[in-house]
Design an enzyme around this catalytic site. Structure first.
Site, PDB file in Angstrom:
ATOM      1  N   GLU A 183       0.713  -1.034   0.007  1.00  0.00           N
ATOM      2  CA  GLU A 183      -0.015   0.088  -0.077  1.00  0.00           C
ATOM      3  C   GLU A 183       0.702   1.252  -0.048  1.00  0.00           C
ATOM      4  O   GLU A 183       0.382   2.215   0.673  1.00  0.00           O
ATOM      5  CB  GLU A 183      -0.916  -0.102   1.080  1.00  0.00           C
ATOM      6  CG  GLU A 183      -1.770  -1.276   1.097  1.00  0.00           C
ATOM      7  CD  GLU A 183      -2.915  -1.332   2.581  1.00  0.00           C
ATOM      8  OE1 GLU A 183      -3.990  -1.294   2.204  1.00  0.00           O
ATOM      9  OE2 GLU A 183      -2.289  -0.927   3.625  1.00  0.00           O
TER      10      GLU A 183
HETATM   11  C1  NGO Z   1      -3.748  -4.765   4.743  1.00  0.00           C
HETATM   12  C2  NGO Z   1      -3.056  -3.631   5.211  1.00  0.00           C
HETATM   13  C3  NGO Z   1      -2.565  -3.445   6.569  1.00  0.00           C
HETATM   14  C4  NGO Z   1      -3.894  -3.725   7.486  1.00  0.00           C
HETATM   15  C5  NGO Z   1      -4.685  -4.983   7.033  1.00  0.00           C
HETATM   16  C6  NGO Z   1      -6.197  -4.963   7.828  1.00  0.00           C
HETATM   17  C7  NGO Z   1      -1.633  -5.380   4.339  1.00  0.00           C
HETATM   18  C8  NGO Z   1      -0.638  -6.158   3.884  1.00  0.00           C
HETATM   19  N1  NGO Z   1      -1.670  -3.983   4.532  1.00  0.00           N
HETATM   20  O1  NGO Z   1      -2.907  -5.983   4.672  1.00  0.00           O
HETATM   21  O2  NGO Z   1      -2.006  -2.265   6.937  1.00  0.00           O
HETATM   22  O3  NGO Z   1      -3.750  -3.558   8.899  1.00  0.00           O
HETATM   23  O4  NGO Z   1      -4.925  -4.924   5.616  1.00  0.00           O
HETATM   24  O5  NGO Z   1      -6.785  -6.124   7.546  1.00  0.00           O
END
Ligand code: NGO
Length: 509
Positions: free
Chosen positions: A322
């Site tokens: 992200e």
């Molecule tokens: C995503 C995000 C995390 C969140 C999570 C919550 C990933 C790999 N990045 O997973 O920052 O905490 O969802 O479900």
């Protein structure tokens, strides 16, 4: 393992073990029906087992645990502690004994074991102490009312990597909580614990050359609580404790996004030289290290050097998910500078699957966390030789709610009941990522809404055992009803240990 650490591990194990011991050697309860054939109650399911009637082994206070070589004595001492028995070292156990033996059995690899339970004695054999330890987990599950059911087991894992992840950044969890979780996941033959040590809301590991990361960057968490961090000594203690449970710690420093805690701690890491405030919300994708500044890489070199020096395991996780506040070009530049730093300190890089876009060296392990069955970047990485860790969010994310009424958790990846967690095949889930490209599975527990140890347990049990079984058991054993029956057989042990598990209506408790 040093004797000092071992003593501490044993003392901590005893607290868990005492209650389990009571169930292990208590007299049978007359009000209960006769014990079922318990050899079929293992989670994860073994490769092969065969029950033998009238060949049960009765545990008594005089039962000895015997290690035939010194290499087996550590696991023997652990088994003796969890069963409340007496350990010893001897050429072979005679009579009333559980004998642990190290050998050279080509069928069972480095983590497999064979188990032979007879009226006259029990023999557990493996090629390594890891294998003996996994066999001990099976023995623990098989003890019922002071009896081990007669029969034989031959067992070894489907995948090398069977992981759990705990996010200690969104909410901080202290050393004792992490140790308790280590004990809980070890029962299901999990062999890696990934710790998510840094995110926007907090930096959780002491870095001596950048002290403000913890002095300031660890001082809060989601919701504004006090946060916290591990000193390097505490982290080393956790690593050693995990090692005593044959679990390897995989530390993660998320980058270049998910870095607000670091950016708030050192203004010079920001492109504009201005430190943002600490963050206690739950949005993602707003922070980025400054890709163009050299200090970014001096900082990360220090962080990776210090972390690598206290991490004996082979992997360092560099996040990479992200990075919405980093341009795609900057993301490439950043990872091409970062990956060699990980290698320079002798570690293998693992990262969330976005890492696959950067054409990393085939040794790198992308961790798939999407919900689709197609990801062309991950498939291309697999074709180049990268192994993949499977954590599809709609199957393995332990922070997803079970149902709309689950009081904690999230639902962006969907609701995950027990059947959903169990109902997929890591070897065929992702197009272009065949079983031979799958290094294993991991069940992540993100903690935006998870505050206490009881919350952790509620979300992990009974789903973590489902993911553990997908990682260990041959696909030929896959059968939900049988699995659910075997999970139900674990509940008395969970009750004795005080595990706060979710009473899923999909399990015949
Ligand atoms: C995503 C995000 C995390 C969140 C999570 C919550 C990933 C790999 N990045 O997973 O920052 O905490 O969802 O479900």
């Amino acid at each position: 393992m040093t004797p000092r650490i071992f003593r501490r591990a044993l003392v901590a194990a005893t607290a868990v073990a005492l209650t389990v011991t009571t169930t292990a050697i208590a007299a049978p309860d007359n009000h209960q029906p006769p014990a079922p054939a318990r050899l079929g109650a293992l989670v994860p399911a073994p490769v092969w087992s065969q029950a033998r009637q009238h060949d049960d082994f009765k545990l008594t206070p005089g039962t000895k645990v015997v290690a035939t070589t010194r290499d087996a004595s550590g696991v023997a001492a652990y088994l003796a502690t969890v069963l409340g028995l007496h350990p010893g070292v001897a050429d072979h156990g005679r009579g009333n004994a559980i004998t642990l033996r190290l050998g050279h059995d080509p069928r069972i690899g480095t983590e497999g074991y064979t188990l032979d339970i007879r009226h006259g004695g029990v023999e557990l054999a493996a090629n390594t102490s890891d294998g003996l330890f996994e066999g001990v987990q099976s023995l623990r599950q098989l003890v019922h009312a002071g009896t081990l059911p007669g029969g034989s087991v031959l067992d070894y894992p489907r995948f090398e990597h069977r992981g759990a992840m705990l996010d200690v950044a969104r909410h901080f969890f202290g050393v004792d909580d992490v140790k308790r979780y280590i004990d809980e996941i070890a029962m299901f033959k999990i062999n890696y614990l990934h710790l998510h040590l840094a995110d926007d809301q907090g930096w959780r590991i002491e870095i001596k050359s950048w002290p403000n990361l913890t002095a300031y960057g660890a001082s809060t968490e989601v919701g504004g609580g006090p946060g916290g961090y591990y000193t390097q000594d505490q982290y080393k203690d956790l690593v050693a404790y995990a090692e005593s449970r044959h679990i390897t710690i995989v530390p993660e420093i998320d980058m270049p996004g998910h870095t607000n805690a670091a950016l708030a701690s050192y203004a010079e890491l920001n492109c504009d030289g201005v430190a943002p405030p600490l963050y206690t919300g739950t949005s993602v994708g707003f922070s980025s290290l400054c890709v163009a500044k050299d200090i970014t890489y001096r900082f990360l070199d220090d962080v990776i050097r210090e972390l690598a020096s206290i991490t004996p395991g082979p992997y360092l996780h560099i996040g990479g998910d992200e990075a919405h506040a980093t341009t795609p070009a900057d993301y490439q530049t950043f990872m091409h500078r970062m990956l060699p730093i990980v290698a320079k300190y002798g570690k293998i890089a693992t990262g969330w699957h976005e890492l696959a876009k950067t054409n990393p060296d085939p040794s790198a392990l992308p961790q798939y966390w999407g919900t689709d069955s197609t990801d062309t970047d991950v498939a291309a990485a697999a074709a180049r030789g990268n192994k993949v860790i499977m954590s599809p969010a709609n199957k393995t994310y332990l922070d997803m709610k079970y149902n709309p009424n689950t009081p904690i958790g999230q639902k962006w990846a969907g609701l995950i009941e027990e059947k959903d967690a169990y109902g997929w095949d890591p070897g065929t889930f992702l197009d272009g990522v065949p079983e031979s490209s799958v290094q294993g599975v991991e069940a992540p527990l993100w903690t935006e809404t998870i505050v206490t140890m009881a919350d952790i347990e509620y979300m992990a049990f009974p789903r973590l055992p489902a993911i553990a079984e997908l990682g260990w058991s041959p696909w030929s054993t896959h059968d939900y009803d049988d699995f659910a029956r075997r999970v139900a057989a674990q509940a008395p042990t969970w009750d004795a240990m005080g595990i706060n598990y979710y009473r899923s209506p999909q399990i015949p408790w």
